[in-house]
Design a protein around this motif. Structure first.
Motif, PDB file in Angstrom:
ATOM      1  N   MET A 109       2.536  76.770  59.002  1.00 45.79           N
ATOM      2  CA  MET A 109       1.299  77.437  58.582  1.00 45.79           C
ATOM      3  C   MET A 109       0.091  76.547  58.835  1.00 45.79           C
ATOM      4  N   PHE A 110       0.227  75.257  58.609  1.00 45.32           N
ATOM      5  CA  PHE A 110      -0.869  74.321  58.843  1.00 45.32           C
ATOM      6  C   PHE A 110      -1.221  74.258  60.333  1.00 45.32           C
ATOM      7  N   CYS A 111      -0.185  74.165  61.184  1.00 44.73           N
ATOM      8  CA  CYS A 111      -0.433  74.121  62.636  1.00 44.73           C
ATOM      9  C   CYS A 111      -1.072  75.416  63.119  1.00 44.73           C
ATOM     10  N   ALA A 112      -0.581  76.557  62.616  1.00 42.53           N
ATOM     11  CA  ALA A 112      -1.161  77.841  63.008  1.00 42.53           C
ATOM     12  C   ALA A 112      -2.612  77.954  62.550  1.00 42.53           C
ATOM     13  N   SER A 113      -2.930  77.400  61.386  1.00 38.05           N
ATOM     14  CA  SER A 113      -4.307  77.451  60.881  1.00 38.05           C
ATOM     15  C   SER A 113      -5.258  76.691  61.791  1.00 38.05           C
ATOM     16  N   LEU A 114      -4.824  75.528  62.250  1.00 39.31           N
ATOM     17  CA  LEU A 114      -5.674  74.748  63.171  1.00 39.31           C
ATOM     18  C   LEU A 114      -5.957  75.522  64.445  1.00 39.31           C
ATOM     19  N   ILE A 115      -4.918  76.149  64.999  1.00 37.97           N
ATOM     20  CA  ILE A 115      -5.109  76.930  66.222  1.00 37.97           C
ATOM     21  C   ILE A 115      -5.991  78.142  65.947  1.00 37.97           C
ATOM     22  N   PHE A 116      -5.766  78.804  64.841  1.00 37.10           N
ATOM     23  CA  PHE A 116      -6.540  80.004  64.491  1.00 37.10           C
ATOM     24  C   PHE A 116      -8.023  79.676  64.375  1.00 37.10           C
ATOM     25  N   ILE A 198       0.430  74.244  73.031  1.00 38.45           N
ATOM     26  CA  ILE A 198       1.728  73.727  73.474  1.00 38.45           C
ATOM     27  C   ILE A 198       2.206  72.594  72.574  1.00 38.45           C
ATOM     28  N   LEU A 199       1.270  71.688  72.235  1.00 36.84           N
ATOM     29  CA  LEU A 199       1.654  70.564  71.373  1.00 36.84           C
ATOM     30  C   LEU A 199       2.058  71.037  69.983  1.00 36.84           C
ATOM     31  N   MET A 200       1.326  72.001  69.440  1.00 40.79           N
ATOM     32  CA  MET A 200       1.661  72.524  68.109  1.00 40.79           C
ATOM     33  C   MET A 200       3.012  73.243  68.134  1.00 40.79           C
ATOM     34  N   LEU A 201       3.240  74.036  69.196  1.00 49.79           N
ATOM     35  CA  LEU A 201       4.520  74.731  69.306  1.00 49.79           C
ATOM     36  C   LEU A 201       5.671  73.736  69.393  1.00 49.79           C
ATOM     37  N   ALA A 202       5.476  72.689  70.197  1.00 48.33           N
ATOM     38  CA  ALA A 202       6.513  71.661  70.319  1.00 48.33           C
ATOM     39  C   ALA A 202       6.763  70.973  68.984  1.00 48.33           C
ATOM     40  N   GLY A 203       5.683  70.710  68.244  1.00 53.17           N
ATOM     41  CA  GLY A 203       5.834  70.065  66.939  1.00 53.17           C
ATOM     42  C   GLY A 203       6.554  70.944  65.937  1.00 53.17           C
ATOM     43  N   VAL A 204       6.199  72.250  65.907  1.00 54.94           N
ATOM     44  CA  VAL A 204       6.859  73.185  64.990  1.00 54.94           C
ATOM     45  C   VAL A 204       8.341  73.319  65.339  1.00 54.94           C
ATOM     46  N   SER A 205       8.638  73.400  66.641  1.00 53.59           N
ATOM     47  CA  SER A 205      10.040  73.521  67.074  1.00 53.59           C
ATOM     48  C   SER A 205      10.833  72.277  66.707  1.00 53.59           C
ATOM     49  N   THR A 225      12.437  83.444  71.152  1.00 54.85           N
ATOM     50  CA  THR A 225      11.288  84.345  71.012  1.00 54.85           C
ATOM     51  C   THR A 225       9.959  83.614  71.106  1.00 54.85           C
ATOM     52  N   ALA A 226       9.933  82.309  70.827  1.00 51.04           N
ATOM     53  CA  ALA A 226       8.672  81.552  70.850  1.00 51.04           C
ATOM     54  C   ALA A 226       8.399  80.910  72.205  1.00 51.04           C
ATOM     55  N   MET A 227       9.424  80.358  72.852  1.00 52.46           N
ATOM     56  CA  MET A 227       9.222  79.586  74.075  1.00 52.46           C
ATOM     57  C   MET A 227       9.000  80.422  75.341  1.00 52.46           C
ATOM     58  N   PRO A 228       9.793  81.458  75.642  1.00 52.40           N
ATOM     59  CA  PRO A 228       9.642  82.194  76.910  1.00 52.40           C
ATOM     60  C   PRO A 228       8.232  82.726  77.192  1.00 52.40           C
ATOM     61  N   PRO A 229       7.499  83.287  76.219  1.00 54.19           N
ATOM     62  CA  PRO A 229       6.143  83.758  76.545  1.00 54.19           C
ATOM     63  C   PRO A 229       5.242  82.636  77.055  1.00 54.19           C
ATOM     64  N   PHE A 230       5.338  81.447  76.454  1.00 52.20           N
ATOM     65  CA  PHE A 230       4.520  80.318  76.916  1.00 52.20           C
ATOM     66  C   PHE A 230       4.930  79.901  78.327  1.00 52.20           C
ATOM     67  N   ILE A 231       6.241  79.800  78.551  1.00 51.22           N
ATOM     68  CA  ILE A 231       6.725  79.393  79.873  1.00 51.22           C
ATOM     69  C   ILE A 231       6.282  80.392  80.947  1.00 51.22           C
ATOM     70  N   TYR A 232       6.392  81.666  80.630  1.00 48.10           N
ATOM     71  CA  TYR A 232       6.011  82.688  81.611  1.00 48.10           C
ATOM     72  C   TYR A 232       4.513  82.658  81.890  1.00 48.10           C
ATOM     73  N   MET A 233       3.702  82.572  80.856  1.00 46.25           N
ATOM     74  CA  MET A 233       2.252  82.585  81.037  1.00 46.25           C
ATOM     75  C   MET A 233       1.770  81.349  81.782  1.00 46.25           C
ATOM     76  N   ILE A 234       2.340  80.204  81.493  1.00 51.72           N
ATOM     77  CA  ILE A 234       1.956  78.987  82.212  1.00 51.72           C
ATOM     78  C   ILE A 234       2.360  79.097  83.681  1.00 51.72           C
ATOM     79  N   PHE A 235       3.525  79.704  83.907  1.00 44.48           N
ATOM     80  CA  PHE A 235       4.012  79.848  85.274  1.00 44.48           C
ATOM     81  C   PHE A 235       3.094  80.745  86.111  1.00 44.48           C
ATOM     82  N   THR A 236       2.468  81.738  85.456  1.00 43.68           N
ATOM     83  CA  THR A 236       1.603  82.671  86.197  1.00 43.68           C
ATOM     84  C   THR A 236       0.237  82.081  86.494  1.00 43.68           C
ATOM     85  N   ILE A 237      -0.137  80.996  85.848  1.00 42.79           N
ATOM     86  CA  ILE A 237      -1.434  80.356  86.092  1.00 42.79           C
ATOM     87  C   ILE A 237      -1.302  79.392  87.259  1.00 42.79           C
TER      88      ILE A 237
END
Length: 464
Positions: A109-116, A198-205, A225-237
């Motif tokens: 929740m703390f990591c999500a708050s920072l991103i939000f 990415i860093l927050m996701l890695a930390g939460v995981s 459910t958390a990792m594939p969307p990031f991997i796919y979106m980064i791959f498309t950039i």
């Protein structure tokens, strides 16, 4: 001495104690027993073999009891039943994650708050950011409520699979909330915000693995459910710098799977070891207790043996002396036991002794300690009584109840008893004196035909 050494020592003692040295003697004595029943003793050795037979049967009964003790040591209660062990381990693992998840939720929740906060202040897609914030809050509270309920549930162990499914579902929803971030907000964010995500996701995981690895399905549900969307979106950039993140995230995800499996194995092994150790200690306690019982009780009747009798008599005299009151000792002998035992056989005699002890227990109703001193001789320690009249009533009841017919193997037998009573401190201040007086009183009863009791102080004999 460690608990492992204690178990090994107990097994060694059991193995030594449970040898069957009496088997040969029992075989030899069997023929002499048949000869005796058919026409008396046929050789001078027959009487000796009769004694050996009784000792052999007692030894074999003791051996059987000790073998049962060995089985208790080897087949631990709870461990022997694999289904029970599996259920206990599963509940312990589920309990572990429920008690650890709150800290992981707060960190997430703390990591999500920072991103939000960062996205809300700079993003043009404020609606998507708000939807993500609402989703994170909803998922977080939907996971907090089951944790609160689980800790207060009294039937959690019976419904462990349900609680496990709820936890896995919560982890799946948590992964979706982070996957939403990668699928809908990652592309439109700035480079610094993308790195922060990415860093927050890695930390939460990384933080969730040691806390929820006890239920691997929950960790896997979060990661897939958390990792594939990031991997796919980064791959498309089309960005070479971010392209390195794709490779890094894939490796990181695989590492998380491996770490989850290893952590799960470590946690499960520790839980299983704990249950095995607890079960072994309980089994060892039961074994020690049963060993103590076999060392202090008669294996045939369950009454106290001479060792325990001597200890109980000392304690009873000390208690009476310190509290300034009397205690009594009853010496009991079965009047016609030897004739019945010789005529019908030792198995009938054993049954008579067992029934006699049962009837004595029924008469005493926990008011005294019964001991078998040998053969057909018993003693009863009465720690406290209100009057001599109460003792007379007790002795009368013993004579009356033991005289009732006994049915064994289509035979109806009637056994009477002779009772001698000595009283502390009037008849003696030590064991030897009390036993001597009670024994003389008992023989006084027997000399007058039996089925009666005699009080030592006045040698007053009364027929039951």
């Amino acid at each position: 001495m460690s608990w492992v050494d204690q178990v090994l020592l107990s097994k060694a003692l059991l193995a030594i104690a449970s040898n069957a040295v009496a088997l040969n003697y029992v075989t030899k004595a069997h023929y002499s027993l048949l000869n005796m029943q058919q026409g008396g003793f046929k050789s001078p050795h027959d009487r000796r073999y009769m004694v050996i037979l009784r000792l052999g049967v007692t030894t074999l009964k003791r051996e059987k009891m000790l073998k049962q003790l060995t089985q208790l040591s080897d087949n631990h209660q709870g461990i022997k039943d694999k289904a029970t062990l599996s259920k206990n381990v599963e509940y312990a693992l589920v309990k572990h994650v429920y008690h650890q998840t709150m800290s992981a939720l707060l960190a997430s929740m703390f990591c999500a708050s920072l991103i939000f906060i960062d996205l809300y202040n700079s993003s043009t897609s404020s609606i998507k950011v708000m939807m993500w914030g609402v989703l994170v809050l909803a998922v977080t509270f939907s996971r907090i409520i089951p944790i609160w309920l689980f800790k207060r549930s009294r039937s959690a162990k019976e419904k462990v699979k349900l609680w496990k499914a709820i936890y896995i579902t919560g982890s799946f929803l948590g992964g979706i909330s982070w996957g939403y971030l990668g699928a809908f907000l990652f592309v439109g964010a700035g480079a610094e915000q993308q790195v922060l995500m990415i860093l927050m996701l890695a930390g939460v995981s990384a933080g969730s693995v040691p806390l929820s690895a006890a239920v691997p399905a929950a960790t896997i549900a979060f990661l897939i459910t958390a990792m594939p969307p990031f991997i796919y979106m980064i791959f498309t950039i089309n960005d070479s710098t971010l392209g390195l993140f794709v490779f890094a995230l894939i490796l990181y995800t695989l590492f998380m799977f491996i770490l989850t499996a290893r952590t799960y194995r470590i946690i499960k092994d520790s839980v299983v070891l704990k249950y095995e150790k607890d079960s072994l200690l309980k089994s060892l306690e039961r074994t020690n207790l049963l060993l103590e019982i076999t060392a202090t009780h008669d294996p045939l009747t369950g009454a106290a043996n001479r060792t325990l009798f001597s200890k109980e008599l000392d304690e009873a005299m000390s208690f009476a002396a310190s509290n300034h009151h009397e205690m009594a000792l009853m010496f009991i002998d079965l009047d016609t036991f030897k004739a019945s035992n010789d005529f019908y056989g030792h198995h009938i005699g054993d049954k008579i002794l067992q029934v006699t002890v049962e009837r004595l227990n029924s008469c005493l109703k926990d008011r005294g300690v019964i001991a078998r001193l040998g053969g057909d001789e018993f003693a009863i320690i009465i720690r406290k009584f209100n009057s001599h009249d109460e003792l007379r009533e007790m002795a009368h009841e013993i004579c009356k109840s033991t005289q009732e017919p006994i049915g064994v193997d289509n035979h109806t037998l009637q056994i009477s008893v002779s009772v001698g009573v000595s009283i502390y401190p009037d008849d003696g201040l030590d064991q030897k004196s009390l036993l001597s007086v009670a024994d003389k009183s008992m023989y006084q009863s027997k000399s007058q035909g039996g089925n009666r009791y005699t009080f030592s102080s006045s040698l007053m004999t009364e027929e039951a």
